[in-house]
Scaffold this motif. Structure first.
Motif: not given
Length: 154
Positions: A42-43, A69-71, A78-81, A139-141
């Motif tokens: 993903i990242a 980029f953020g986790v 969990l948020l990945i952006s 993008v936010a996951i």
């Protein structure tokens, strides 16, 4: 994940992109356990897509190129952006970005976001994409417990 981010930081320097890890980024597997290959896939795809968007042939090279980029994790979520200052995605392409083989970058491409979407869906997560042509893409996951509807009459 840390090794991937170090490698992407070096790649960003080669591309003249400011690559930054968002303030407060922190991931703990005890909060939300995802397979490491899922996190890396993903990242890696989100970062690579941002880099490519900022280095397309029609990109404005006078504009600053930046990818944030953020986790972020907390118990059960969990948020990945990823937010870039690339060309953005044209509105007519937004509906197709997760299709296998769909790409505006030429043939033989278009599997990264398809793979990410399948992984996220398979693990019960969600993806939210916002983009503006000429400005960039966000993008936010998210993974984790969904907020339940609250009863206002209870």
């Amino acid at each position: 994940l840390a090794a991937l981010l170090i490698g992407k930081s070096a790649r960003a320097s080669e591309l003249n992109v400011k690559f930054a890890l968002r303030e407060g980024s922190c991931y703990s597997a005890s909060d939300m356990r995802l397979p490491s290959e899922v996190l890396v896939t993903i990242a890696g795809n989100l970062i690579d897509n941002g880099f490519e968007a900022m280095n397309e042939s029609d990109a404005d090279f006078a504009s600053p190129k930046q990818l944030m980029f953020g986790v972020y994790s907390r118990p059960d979520s969990l948020l990945i952006s990823a937010v870039d200052t690339g060309n953005g995605i044209a509105p007519e392409n937004m509906e197709r970005i997760f299709e296998n083989g769909y790409s505006t970058k030429g043939s033989g491409r278009g599997t990264g976001l398809y793979l990410v979407k399948n992984m996220v869906d398979g693990l019960g997560g969600s993806i939210h994409v916002e983009s503006q042509k000429g400005v960039g893409t966000s993008v936010a996951i998210t993974f984790g417990i969904r907020e339940e509807k609250r009863c206002t009459e209870c």
